[in-house]
Structures are given as structure tokens and as C-alpha cells.
Design a protein around this motif. Structure first.
Motif, PDB file in Angstrom:
ATOM      1  N   GLY A  46       3.710   2.292  -1.090  1.00  0.00           N
ATOM      2  CA  GLY A  46       4.435   2.473  -2.284  1.00  0.00           C
ATOM      3  C   GLY A  46       3.511   2.902  -3.423  1.00  0.00           C
ATOM      4  N   ARG A  47       2.252   2.720  -3.190  1.00  0.00           N
ATOM      5  CA  ARG A  47       1.227   3.040  -4.248  1.00  0.00           C
ATOM      6  C   ARG A  47       1.441   4.701  -4.655  1.00  0.00           C
ATOM      7  N   CYS A  48       1.509   5.296  -3.660  1.00  0.00           N
ATOM      8  CA  CYS A  48       1.642   6.875  -3.850  1.00  0.00           C
ATOM      9  C   CYS A  48       2.841   7.408  -3.476  1.00  0.00           C
ATOM     10  N   HIS A  49       3.796   7.239  -3.018  1.00  0.00           N
ATOM     11  CA  HIS A  49       4.809   7.864  -2.730  1.00  0.00           C
ATOM     12  C   HIS A  49       5.988   6.698  -2.534  1.00  0.00           C
ATOM     13  N   ARG A  50       7.326   7.477  -2.450  1.00  0.00           N
ATOM     14  CA  ARG A  50       8.613   6.528  -2.190  1.00  0.00           C
ATOM     15  C   ARG A  50       8.419   5.848  -0.763  1.00  0.00           C
ATOM     16  N   MET A  51       8.937   4.689  -0.650  1.00  0.00           N
ATOM     17  CA  MET A  51       8.848   4.087   0.735  1.00  0.00           C
ATOM     18  C   MET A  51      10.250   4.690   1.668  1.00  0.00           C
ATOM     19  N   ASN A  61       0.632  -1.382   0.085  1.00  0.00           N
ATOM     20  CA  ASN A  61      -0.060   0.015  -0.006  1.00  0.00           C
ATOM     21  C   ASN A  61       0.782   1.326  -0.044  1.00  0.00           C
ATOM     22  N   TYR A  92      -6.187   8.016   4.433  1.00  0.00           N
ATOM     23  CA  TYR A  92      -6.254   8.281   2.837  1.00  0.00           C
ATOM     24  C   TYR A  92      -6.314   7.039   2.226  1.00  0.00           C
ATOM     25  N   ALA A  93      -5.609   5.910   2.607  1.00  0.00           N
ATOM     26  CA  ALA A  93      -5.461   4.770   2.100  1.00  0.00           C
ATOM     27  C   ALA A  93      -6.951   3.806   2.326  1.00  0.00           C
TER      28      ALA A  93
END
Lengths: 226, 331
Positions: free
Chosen positions: A46-51, A44, A72-73
Motif C-alpha cells: 500500500g505504500r505506492c498503490h491501492r491494495m 509494503n 521494485y520494492a
């Protein structure tokens, strides 16, 4: 509310009704097969941003961040709890500038000192113990299943360091298939890295027992075995 | 009915009082920012301290959570409160959010920050059809229910003050209705599915009055989808606004399609195509193609170099292509 057209209202009711009928029976099944915090994190975040490395924040910071991000998620309560525990287990200590010193650099220091004293080292921690990699039984808590759930999303299912979220990490997760590299690292060092974490890798000391960590060490050694 | 309402209110009040105070408390400051060098055909170049956004997070008593984001735009010329809300997270599968929040319509509106958005700037259609970034004041419930291993159905439903403005006016100018000017609320919902193999799809609707004096509504309908696998990402979103006027309804459409590929750990080329149609208003029929790459200096910093080609579809072509060098960080 009164401005919502009757047609739209009907569509919404039918939509949510169908969703509820579909979701709730399978939700019960899903509860029986809970993913680990590491899996939730890998699937989840890494779906939107760098880990982010788990030691970027303290446990209390992760606590607030996970609440915000789970909103948010739209994570489920179980997923939220699992990822919260996972990130807290590898969190930076309160007041510490960064994570504990990498285990390999500690080992390097030992080796340098030993070299200065006695010349090139060929001690036990440089040799790879003999292992029977074919005797790895399947089961709910075997090394193979632990590796699959906790490690494979970064290190890859075949230990090549090419898991689904490996690209999100810099440096990339270590490949266990590199026999030369693995020969330079002792079992104790591997166990310590798994236990306390390193760079972006979280700590698993609250997730796995000492025996489980040892079994995972044995298991990852097998990736470099022809 | 009144008794039932009283019981519900009493129950909610009691659960707030009984919320454990065991969670770590404290205020955490985080945020993100970006600076840009922009060179546009016809208007020359400029540096822009585009955003500095400070995020305050507080895990308060028990399951009560507070968050706020203050945005300093263009070197401080504009200061705005992006969101400020309280969330109650004790009820399983039902998080309650009250205050000013980013309306979770579609995908881009929530995922607009420069350090997340892989192509600089907004796609056409997501500034004047869906007026991103659209945050509003009201009440929202949201959550997710597992449907299998690492899959879930997600939902959001909200009631907010809504957009407010003159008949037929630009939707973007109708935001910031912080004290409901038309005294009529808007409602909306998003239903989504997060699947295995990197699938994430959703459908959204938002409807309500924007001008009570003339009894005019605006309804937004949209769908979004994202697919991610092994460093490859494909995402798209479509939105349609139906805006009543004193004469005929205005239909406004927009969509984008974006693809990116993370090669190695630090290099990510991306391409985005977006289009906006305002039937009957030809000067709003626009197309964009953006091409470029993101260079990740670390997990928290990225340099994006992009060239954007803008096309006017039904009026005389304007030379306004744009080169953007954007450096963005999250902290």
C-alpha cells in the motif's frame, strides 16, 4: 567508470561500508523474527498503490507480480517468499471468474429458506456462545498473537476494522466490535471466511491450522464483549 | 585476474543451467491507462488518451524473470518501450537485472504511472532536471537486507549507456540512448532505508559522460523521503544536475513536496508544490501548486480532479494554469 571523481568514489565506498557494518549484524537478528506474509503485504504494497484483493489474480499471476514488485520494492528474500505464499493462499482459482461465493450469502440463503419453511429463525448459528474472554494466554501461537500478526493490520488491534491498511480496502474490513452484526454470524461462518477468504480478505487455510482458526474465531468474538 | 573472472562466469553459467524449472511458467498481461480532459488558460481544452501501457510479465525458467512495458501515448501517436529486461533472482540479497529498465534514481521516476501518482502530471524539476521517465539500457543489481522487523536497507547500483546529447542541451532530449552514441557509460546508485511507521528515505547519484566529443559529464544527485501513517502521506524529493558545457557548468535544481490524506476509502485530497531553478536561464525558473482530489471508484479505477497553478518566477507571468480531469485504471 573512470569519469567518477575520486572524491565521489571515496564517499560511495565509505557510505556502502558504513551501511554494511550497520546492516549485517541486525540482519541476523531480523531473521529470527520473521514477519508474516500478511504483515509484509500490509506494510509494503500500500505504500505506492491501492491494495488488490488477493482473489484478483491466480497463484501463477501473483507469482510473476510478486517477483516484479519485490524488485521494485527491494524486498528481502524472506519477505518476498512470505508475501508470495500469502497472496497465493488467497488467489483466484485457475479458470474461475472470481472467488468462491461469500460465506455470508450462503448463510443468508439458508436463513431465507428456513424462514420460508418455519418463520423467523433463532437457530444456533444466530446465538453467540458464552465465552471467557479473560482466559487468553500469551504465547507464540496463541489466538492473540495470531490475530496481531495476521489480522490486526486490516481489522485493527482492537477489532474495530481500523487497521493501518483498512482504508485501502473497499469495502472496509469488518469491525468485530459490532455486537449486533457479530450475533448474526455463526462460528462456522467466521471460521470459513478465515479459511477460504472473502472479497479482499485472503485465505488462511495454508497459514493456520483448523484449531488456530477456531481459536481466532473465539478471540475476535471477545472484541464485542464489554 | 583473468582466471577469477573465468571462474565467476563459469559459476554464473552453471547456476543458470541448474536453475529449477519448477516455477509456474507463462506470460501474463497487465497494464494501466488513463484518459484526460485538459483545460489550460490560453490554449483551450482537449481530451487526451494519454497512456495505454501494456505490461508483460513472465516467470521463466526457475529464477529467471522477464518483464516488458509497451507504452501507447496520446492515442497511439507515440509508441515506446518503457522497459524490457531479464532478472535473475536466485542470489540472496542480490537481484541482477539486464536490459532496458527504469533507472531507480529517487522516487518519482519509478512511481510516475498515473494510477500511482496522486497528482496528475510531473512536478517541475522531474521532467527537465531529472528527465522522468528515464529508462536506460544496461545492467543493474538491487535488493534489500532486513535490519529489523519490517525494516530494511535497500540498494540499487547500475551501469547504463547514459544520457547523450549536444553540449549544454536539455537533459530531457538526451534520453533513449539505446545504442550508446558516445561510447561512454554512466553509473549510479541509490541507497535507501525502509523504516517502521511508514518511513522510506533514499539518496541517489547518477554520473557519466553525455558528450564524449567534448568530454562533458552530467551528474545528478538527489534525495527522497516518504512518510505514511493512517491514510496521511507526505513525500518530497530534491534533485540537482550539474552539467558540464564547453564554458561554465550548468546547475539545475528541482524539488517537490506533496501531501495527501485518504478520507474514508474513496476520497483523497492532495496538494503538491514543486519548483525548478536553472540559474542563468530565467525562463526555466518555474513554480507549481496543484490542488485537487482523487475519487476511487474501485481498487483499480480512480478519477482525479486537479487545478494546477503555474508561476514563472523571473520572467513575465504567463497565464497557463491547468485544470485536469484524469480517469485512470490499472488492470
Amino acid at each position: 567508470m573512470s569519469r567518477l571523481s575520486p572524491y565521489l568514489r571515496r564517499v560511495a565506498f565509505v557510505g556502502f561500508g558504513l551501511a554494511a557494518l550497520t546492516v549485517f549484524p541486525s540482519a541476523a537478528r531480523a531473521q529470527r523474527d520473521q514477519p508474516s506474509g500478511a504483515e509484509v503485504w500490509a506494510a509494503n504494497c500500500g505504500r505506492c498503490h491501492r491494495m488488490r484483493a488477493t482473489n484478483t489474480y491466480t497463484a501463477s499471476q501473483w507469482d510473476a507480480i510478486v517477483t516484479q514488485m519485490s524488485l521494485y520494492a527491494r524486498l528481502t528474500p524472506d519477505e518476498t517468499q512470505a508475501v508470495r505464499q500469502f497472496l497465493a493462499s488467497g488467489a483466484r482459482r485457475e479458470g474461475a471468474a472470481n472467488a468462491p461465493a461469500p460465506v455470508e450469502s450462503a448463510e443468508l440463503r439458508v436463513r431465507q429458506i428456513a424462514y420460508l419453511n418455519r418463520g423467523p429463525v433463532s437457530g444456533s448459528f444466530l446465538t453467540k456462545p458464552a465465552r471467557d474472554c479473560k482466559k487468553s494466554p500469551e504465547g507464540p501461537k496463541t489466538a492473540a498473537s495470531i490475530y496481531k500478526v495476521q489480522c490486526s493490520m486490516c481489522h485493527g488491534s482492537t477489532g474495530k476494522g481500523d487497521g493501518p491498511v483498512a482504508r485501502m480496502h473497499n469495502p472496509r474490513p469488518a469491525p468485530f466490535t459490532d455486537a449486533e452484526r457479530m450475533a448474526k454470524v455463526s462460528d462456522d461462518s467466521l471460521a470459513k471466511v478465515i479459511s477460504v477468504g472473502r472479497n479482499g480478505m485472503p485465505s488462511f487455510k495454508k497459514t493456520l491450522t483448523e484449531d488456530e482458526i477456531r481459536s481466532v474465531v473465539t478471540y475476535v468474538r471477545c472484541f464485542g464483549t464489554p | 585476474m583473468n582466471r577469477l573472472r573465468s571462474c565467476l562466469l563459469l559459476g554464473a553459467a552453471c547456476s543458470l543451467l541448474l536453475a529449477p524449472a519448477a516455477s509456474p511458467q507463462g506470460l501474463h498481461v497487465m497494464g494501466y491507462g488513463n484518459v484526460e480532459y485538459l483545460n489550460q488558460q490560453g490554449s483551450g481544452s482537449t481530451f487526451d488518451a494519454h497512456n495505454l501501457n501494456l505490461i508483460l510479465l513472465g516467470q521463466l525458467r526457475g529464477d529467471i524473470f522477464a518483464a516488458a512495458e509497451v507504452e501507447y501515448e496520446h492515442g497511439g501517436d507515440e509508441i515506446a518501450l518503457e522497459y524490457a529486461y531479464l532478472a535473475y533472482t536466485r542470489i540472496k540479497y542480490l537481484n541482477i537485472v539486464a536490459g532496458k529498465f527504469i533507472v531507480p534514481f529517487g522516487s518519482f521516476n519509478a512511481n510516475h504511472p498515473a494510477w500511482i501518482n496522486k497528482v496528475p502530471g510531473r512536478p517541475f524539476g522531474f521532467d527537465r532536471v531529472m528527465p522522468a521517465t528515464y529508462s536506460d539500457v544496461g545492467l543493474m543489481v538491487r535488493g534489500g537486507v532486513a535490519t529489523g522487523r519490517l525494516t530494511r536497507v535497500t540498494y540499487d547500483a547500475w551501469v547504463v549507456n547514459g544520457l547523450a546529447g549536444d553540449p549544454g542541451a536539455d537533459l530531457r532530449g538526451m534520453r533513449d540512448n539505446n545504442l550508446d552514441a558516445d561510447r561512454s557509460k554512466s553509473v549510479g546508485a541509490r541507497l535507501g532505508f525502509v523504516g517502521p511507521m511508514g518511513f522510506d528515505i533514499g539518496a541517489s547519484v547518477h554520473t557519466g559522460a553525455y558528450n564524449a566529443e567534448d568530454d562533458l559529464d552530467v551528474t545528478l544527485v538527489g534525495a527522497d523521503a516518504t512518510f505514511q501513517q493512517a491514510g496521511f502521506e507526505l513525500k518530497g524529493e530534491v534533485v540537482q544536475a550539474t552539467q558540464q558545457t564547453t564554458t561554465a557548468d550548468l546547475k539545475k535544481n528541482g524539488y517537490y513536496l506533496q501531501a495527501s490524506y485518504l478520507a474514508g476509502t474513496w476520497f483523497e485530497p492532495a496538494i503538491r508544490f514543486s519548483q525548478m531553478d536553472f540559474p542563468g536561464a530565467s525562463n526555466r525558473d518555474l513554480r507549481e501548486v496543484s490542488v485537487g482530489a482523487s475519487l476511487y471508484a474501485s481498487d483499480v479505477g480512480v478519477l482525479r480532479l486537479f487545478y494546477r497553478v503555474n508561476k514563472e518566477r523571473s520572467v513575465t507571468e504567463v497565464k497557463d494554469n491547468l485544470f485536469t480531469a484524469q480517469f485512470t485504471v490499472a488492470f
